[in-house]
Design a protein around this motif. Structure first.
Motif, short mmCIF file in Angstrom:
data_model
loop_
_atom_site.label_atom_id
_atom_site.label_comp_id
_atom_site.label_asym_id
_atom_site.label_seq_id
_atom_site.Cartn_x
_atom_site.Cartn_y
_atom_site.Cartn_z
N PRO A 123 0.82 -1.22 0.00
CA PRO A 123 0.00 0.00 0.00
C PRO A 123 0.86 1.27 0.00
O PRO A 123 0.52 2.24 -0.67
CB PRO A 123 -0.81 -0.10 1.29
CG PRO A 123 -0.76 -1.53 1.70
CD PRO A 123 0.49 -2.11 1.13
N THR A 124 1.96 1.27 0.75
CA THR A 124 2.81 2.47 0.82
C THR A 124 3.45 2.74 -0.54
O THR A 124 3.47 3.89 -1.01
CB THR A 124 3.90 2.28 1.91
OG1 THR A 124 3.25 1.92 3.13
CG2 THR A 124 4.71 3.54 2.12
N ALA A 125 3.94 1.70 -1.19
CA ALA A 125 4.57 1.86 -2.51
C ALA A 125 3.56 2.43 -3.50
O ALA A 125 3.85 3.36 -4.27
CB ALA A 125 5.08 0.50 -3.00
N SER A 126 2.33 1.90 -3.46
CA SER A 126 1.30 2.35 -4.40
C SER A 126 0.92 3.79 -4.14
O SER A 126 0.69 4.58 -5.07
CB SER A 126 0.04 1.48 -4.28
OG SER A 126 0.40 0.13 -4.32
N MET A 127 0.86 4.13 -2.85
CA MET A 127 0.49 5.50 -2.48
C MET A 127 1.52 6.50 -3.03
O MET A 127 1.15 7.51 -3.64
CB MET A 127 0.45 5.55 -0.95
CG MET A 127 -0.31 6.68 -0.38
SD MET A 127 -2.06 6.60 -0.75
CE MET A 127 -2.69 5.67 0.59
N PHE A 128 2.80 6.21 -2.83
CA PHE A 128 3.84 7.11 -3.33
C PHE A 128 3.80 7.18 -4.87
O PHE A 128 3.99 8.24 -5.46
CB PHE A 128 5.23 6.67 -2.87
CG PHE A 128 5.58 7.11 -1.47
CD1 PHE A 128 5.60 8.47 -1.14
CD2 PHE A 128 5.88 6.19 -0.48
CE1 PHE A 128 5.93 8.89 0.15
CE2 PHE A 128 6.20 6.60 0.81
CZ PHE A 128 6.22 7.95 1.12
N ALA A 129 3.56 6.01 -5.50
CA ALA A 129 3.56 5.98 -6.97
C ALA A 129 2.42 6.83 -7.53
O ALA A 129 2.59 7.52 -8.54
CB ALA A 129 3.44 4.54 -7.46
N THR A 130 1.27 6.81 -6.84
CA THR A 130 0.14 7.61 -7.35
C THR A 130 0.35 9.10 -7.06
O THR A 130 -0.40 9.94 -7.57
CB THR A 130 -1.21 7.15 -6.75
OG1 THR A 130 -1.12 7.23 -5.33
CG2 THR A 130 -1.58 5.76 -7.17
N LYS A 131 1.35 9.42 -6.24
CA LYS A 131 1.68 10.84 -6.01
C LYS A 131 2.80 11.29 -6.93
O LYS A 131 3.41 12.34 -6.73
CB LYS A 131 2.08 11.08 -4.54
CG LYS A 131 0.97 10.78 -3.57
CD LYS A 131 -0.17 11.79 -3.71
CE LYS A 131 -1.38 11.37 -2.89
NZ LYS A 131 -2.60 12.07 -3.24
N GLY A 132 3.15 10.46 -7.91
CA GLY A 132 4.08 10.89 -8.95
C GLY A 132 5.53 10.45 -8.77
O GLY A 132 6.37 10.76 -9.62
N LEU A 133 5.84 9.72 -7.68
CA LEU A 133 7.23 9.26 -7.52
C LEU A 133 7.45 7.99 -8.34
O LEU A 133 6.52 7.22 -8.59
CB LEU A 133 7.54 8.95 -6.05
CG LEU A 133 7.54 10.11 -5.07
CD1 LEU A 133 8.11 9.66 -3.73
CD2 LEU A 133 8.37 11.27 -5.58
#
Ligand code: SAJ
Length: 421
Positions: free
Chosen positions: A15-25
């Motif tokens: 979930p943390t990886a996906s959250m950062f990825a959807t914020k553009g990282l």
């Protein structure tokens, strides 16, 4: 920060990886299990969590999240690997050490290293620091080092990742500040900065607080049984005091957090953490109390059978890790009792797991072990016809007892003494 590498794609890492990825990282999610890497790269998930599939799909299809077996150079590294309990009640820090060793060759000056895994206080300084500094870089000078424990509730992970307050412990205040800038990308709760060892202690003591309170509730329930009064009435009235919050009594404490983390303190400080150890022992002894009560209820008929309702460690989840229901079932079997288990949330498990009717068929006693909502819909009149004896033991004070009594059941509730039954 543009690129981050997350070690461990489990309940927290994914979930943390996906959250950062959807914020553009750009996020590289690393896992040692090839199957997990393949699943995530295919836009799928290997764990049950509401909302997770959608965000993983969004993250992978944008190209921002990609899973891999090996770490790559990045601006930040997050260690989100398991810290399970060994047989001797010590934390198994193998995965944390391996993940740290794996990033050493790809650490660059200026990078940020974050430990998210719940760990015994002192881990960051005593265990991780020497591993990370074997890179030739110095913490607080050449790289930033922090502990940012997760505190999300399984079943609500995505909401709580965003909404909960986040504690960030830095090796230096600058390290903490650097990590707070990263989490501010998606955290809407307050970000609270402290030092690295305090952050470790905060996480472990949160779950210990809960364990000790549940132990007090369980002990109070035993005292109420001995006094012939009802724990639920005592708790209801005591909790009307503005500063009292007795937790619920039950068959024990399960899950991979509350039944595990207090041992991290006992392990490190056996001479001081006496109350914490006692609380753990009290909660771990509850399955014995449940079995003792069941034996008293069924007497000793030949070929006795118990219908166990629930295998998961708490209501409305499928997670059976450290579940007290597993202990109850094992202890009953040791007494020579046949056990059948019905759990609408658990798809696979021990051979005793079966459907509702098979579970109640010819049983001498039904024991409610997990507070799944579905159990409220069981029709006592219908299951009564299947049973050999109409006996119900509710270890969580969860069912509508009038309903079951009307169907001819002798109802016993954990924490309710005979005079109050
Ligand atoms: N339980 C009781 N009586 C109670 C409350 C719980 O017997 O009054 C039992 C439950 O039935 C279960 C166990 O305790 O067997 C733990 O359940 P839980 O819902 O309290 O906790 P978890 O393990 O699902 O999640 C906890 C959460 N911590 C707290 O509620 C303080 C969560 O916020 C943490 O992030 C998570 O552990 C974690 O990862 O550490």
């Amino acid at each position: 920060m543009k690129r981050i590498c997350i070690m461990g794609l489990g309940y927290i890492g994914l979930p943390t990886a996906s959250m950062f990825a959807t914020k553009g990282l750009e996020v590289i999610g690393v896992d040692v299990r090839a199957q997990v890497v393949e699943t995530v790269n295919g836009g799928n998930i290997h764990i049950e969590e509401p909302g997770l599939l959608a965000i993983v799909r969004e993250a992978t299809s944008s190209g921002n999240l990609r899973a891999s077996l090996t770490p790559e150079p990045a601006d930040a590294f997050i260690l989100a690997v398991p810290t399970p309990l060994l047989e001797d009640k010590h934390a198994d820090m193998r995965y944390v050490c391996e993940a740290a060793k794996a990033i050493v060759p790809v650490m660059r000056p200026g990078c940020l290293v974050i430990l998210e895994s719940t760990s015994p206080p002192g881990t960051s300084r005593d265990l991780l620091l020497p591993i990370l500094e074997s890179s030739g870089l110095k913490a607080g000078k050449d790289f930033n080092f922090t502990h940012c424990p997760e505190r999300v509730l399984p079943g609500h992970i995505l909401d709580e990742l965003v909404g909960n307050d986040r504690v960030i412990g830095g090796f230096t205040p600058d390290c903490a500040k650097r990590a707070s800038e990263l989490y501010a990308l998606f955290v809407k709760g307050n970000i609270l900065l402290t030092d690295i060892t305090t952050a470790e202690m905060v996480k472990v003591i949160e779950n210990t607080f809960r364990d000790v309170n549940i132990a007090l509730a369980n002990e109070t329930a035993l005292l109420c049984e001995a006094l012939g009064i009802d724990f639920s009435e005592v708790a209801r009235l005591a909790n009307r005091h503005p500063r009292v919050k007795l937790h619920n009594a039950g068959p024990g404490v399960g899950g991979h957090c509350i039944s595990v983390d207090p041992w991290f303190l006992v392990e490190r400080f056996p001479e001081h953490a006496k109350l914490i150890r006692l609380a753990r022992e009290r909660n771990d002894a509850m399955p014995h109390h449940v079995v003792h009560t069941v034996l008293g209820l069924i007497g000793s008929p030949a070929d006795a059978k118990v219908a166990a309702l629930g295998l998961a460690f708490k209501g409305n989840v499928d997670d059976c890790r450290e579940s007290p229901a597993l202990s109850v079932i094992e202890l009953l079997k040791k007494e020579g009792i046949r056990v059948a288990v019905y759990d609408p949330h658990v798809k696979s498990g021990p051979p005793e797991l079966c459907g509702l009717e098979e579970c109640f068929q010819d049983a001498d006693c039904a024991v409610l072990l997990t507070d799944h909502n579905e159990f409220k819909n069981i029709n006592p009149d219908q299951v009564a016809k299947l049973m050999r004896k109409r006996v119900l033991f509710d270890t969580r004070n969860f069912l509508d007892h009038n309903n079951w009594s009307s169907a001819g059941f002798h109802v016993t509730v954990l924490g309710r003494g005979h005079a109050a039954q």
